[in-house]
Write an enzyme that holds these catalytic residues in place. Structure first.
Site, short mmCIF file in Angstrom:
data_model
loop_
_atom_site.label_atom_id
_atom_site.label_comp_id
_atom_site.label_asym_id
_atom_site.label_seq_id
_atom_site.Cartn_x
_atom_site.Cartn_y
_atom_site.Cartn_z
N SER A 120 -3.39 -3.77 -44.92
CA SER A 120 -3.79 -3.99 -43.89
C SER A 120 -2.45 -4.65 -42.93
CB SER A 120 -4.89 -4.88 -43.60
OG SER A 120 -6.12 -4.42 -44.28
N1 SAH Z 1 -7.44 -5.52 -48.99
C1 SAH Z 1 -6.58 -4.48 -49.12
C2 SAH Z 1 -6.83 -3.42 -47.87
C3 SAH Z 1 -6.79 -2.22 -48.54
S1 SAH Z 1 -7.24 -0.71 -47.29
C4 SAH Z 1 -5.03 -4.84 -49.00
O1 SAH Z 1 -4.85 -5.95 -48.77
O2 SAH Z 1 -4.18 -4.05 -49.29
C5 SAH Z 1 -9.13 -0.68 -47.89
C6 SAH Z 1 -9.44 -0.55 -49.41
O3 SAH Z 1 -10.66 -0.20 -49.48
C7 SAH Z 1 -8.92 0.70 -50.05
O4 SAH Z 1 -7.81 0.68 -51.29
C8 SAH Z 1 -9.92 1.57 -50.39
O5 SAH Z 1 -9.56 2.39 -51.42
C9 SAH Z 1 -10.77 0.58 -50.54
N2 SAH Z 1 -12.55 1.08 -50.47
C10 SAH Z 1 -12.86 2.11 -49.44
N3 SAH Z 1 -14.11 2.32 -49.78
C11 SAH Z 1 -14.61 1.18 -50.90
C12 SAH Z 1 -15.82 0.98 -51.66
N4 SAH Z 1 -16.79 1.72 -51.39
N5 SAH Z 1 -15.85 0.13 -52.37
C13 SAH Z 1 -14.73 -0.45 -52.90
N6 SAH Z 1 -13.48 -0.30 -52.26
C14 SAH Z 1 -13.46 0.63 -51.30
#
Ligand code: SAH
Length: 217
Positions: A67
Site C-alpha cells: 500500500s
Molecule cells: N498490508 C500489505 C498490503 C498488501 S495488499 C502490505 O503492507 O504490503 C493486500 C493483501 O491482501 C495482498 O497480499 C493479498 O494477497 C491479501 N489478501 C487478499 N484477500 C485476502 C484474504 N481473503 N485473506 C487474506 N489475505 C488476503
C-alpha cells in the site's frame, strides 16, 4: 536473498517521507515515528529501492501491491494501536504494514492468502522486528482467527466487497475494526464496538486497494 541494508541515504529519504505525510495531514507522532523507523525499501524488489520512499504503491509479486505510505499511515492512525494490544491484520502482503504495527508494540496476528507472499513475509518480518514476535498465518482473512479472538484491533488491508460478520464478531468490546469497503473504490470505514450488540460506524474517505479475495489459490 536481500542484503538487509539500511543506509543513511535510506534514512534521509524516510525523513522526507515523514514530512510529506505530515503535510498531507497525518498527525499521530507515534505513527510518523513508525514510518520513519521501518525500512520500506526492504519490502520491495531491489530495483524499486530508490522509489520506496515516494508516496506510491508498488508491485510485490503475485499481482499484489504494497500500500501507499499515506494509506498505511492513515489506516494505522485510525486504528489507534496501543502497546500490548492484540491486533489482527488481514492481508500480510509484503509485511510492511505488519512491521509498522509491531513497531507500535502490537501483539500482531496477520493472515495472507497467497502462499508465496506468506512465505516471504514469514521469513522477512522476524529479521526486521523480532520482538514482539509476529504470528503469521496462511489462510482466509474473511474468517479471521476465531481461536485467537477477541482482538483489540482488526485492520483489513485489501478492498472488502462487504464487511465480514466473522470479523465484526472478533472485535473486543471497546475495540476497533478498520476496513476499506467497496468494489472499485473503497470507503475507509471504522467500526467501534460499543457493546456486545452495538457498533458505532464512521467513514473516512475514499481509497483504492487490491481486492480481498474469497478463494485460496
Ligand atoms: N498490508 C500489505 C498490503 C498488501 S495488499 C502490505 O503492507 O504490503 C493486500 C493483501 O491482501 C495482498 O497480499 C493479498 O494477497 C491479501 N489478501 C487478499 N484477500 C485476502 C484474504 N481473503 N485473506 C487474506 N489475505 C488476503
Amino acid at each position: 536473498m536481500l542484503p538487509l541494508k539500511d543506509t543513511l541515504k535510506h534514512q534521509g529519504m524516510r525523513s522526507h517521507l515523514v514530512e510529506e505525510l505530515r503535510r498531507k495531514g497525518i498527525k499521530d507522532e507515534k505513527v510518523l515515528a513508525a514510518i520513519g523507523a521501518v525500512p520500506r525499501h526492504l519490502f520491495l524488489d531491489s530495483s524499486f529501492e530508490y522509489h520506496a520512499y515516494q508516496n506510491k504503491a508498488f508491485p510485490i509479486g503475485e499481482g499484489q501491491t504494497i500500500s501507499h505510505p499515506y494509506t498505511v499511515a492513515f489506516q494505522t492512525e485510525l486504528l489507534q494501536v496501543q502497546p500490548q494490544q492484540k491486533v489482527l491484520e488481514i492481508g500480510t502482503g509484503s509485511g510492511y504494514q505488519s512491521c509498522v504495527l509491531l513497531y507500535l508494540g502490537a501483539r500482531l496476528y496477520t493472515i495472507e492468502r497467497q502462499r508465496k507472499l506468506f512465505m516471504q513475509a514469514k521469513n522477512l518480518i522476524p529479521k526486521l522486528i523480532s520482538w514482539p514476535p509476529a504470528h503469521i498465518f496462511f489462510g482466509d482473512g474473511y474468517k479471521g482467527l476465531p481461536k485467537e479472538a477477541p482482538f483489540d484491533r482488526i485492520l483489513v488491508t485489501a478492498g472488502a466487497p462487504y464487511v465480514p460478520n466473522d470479523l465484526l464478531a472478533q472485535v473486543a468490546i471497546g475495540g476497533r475494526l478498520v476496513i476499506p469497503v467497496g468494489n472499485n473504490i473503497q470507503v475507509m470505514t471504522l467500526y467501534e464496538r460499543v457493546s456486545e450488540r452495538e457498533f458505532h460506524k464512521t467513514t473516512h474517505g475514499n481509497f483504492q486497494f487490491v481486492p480481498m479475495l474469497q478463494e485460496k489459490n
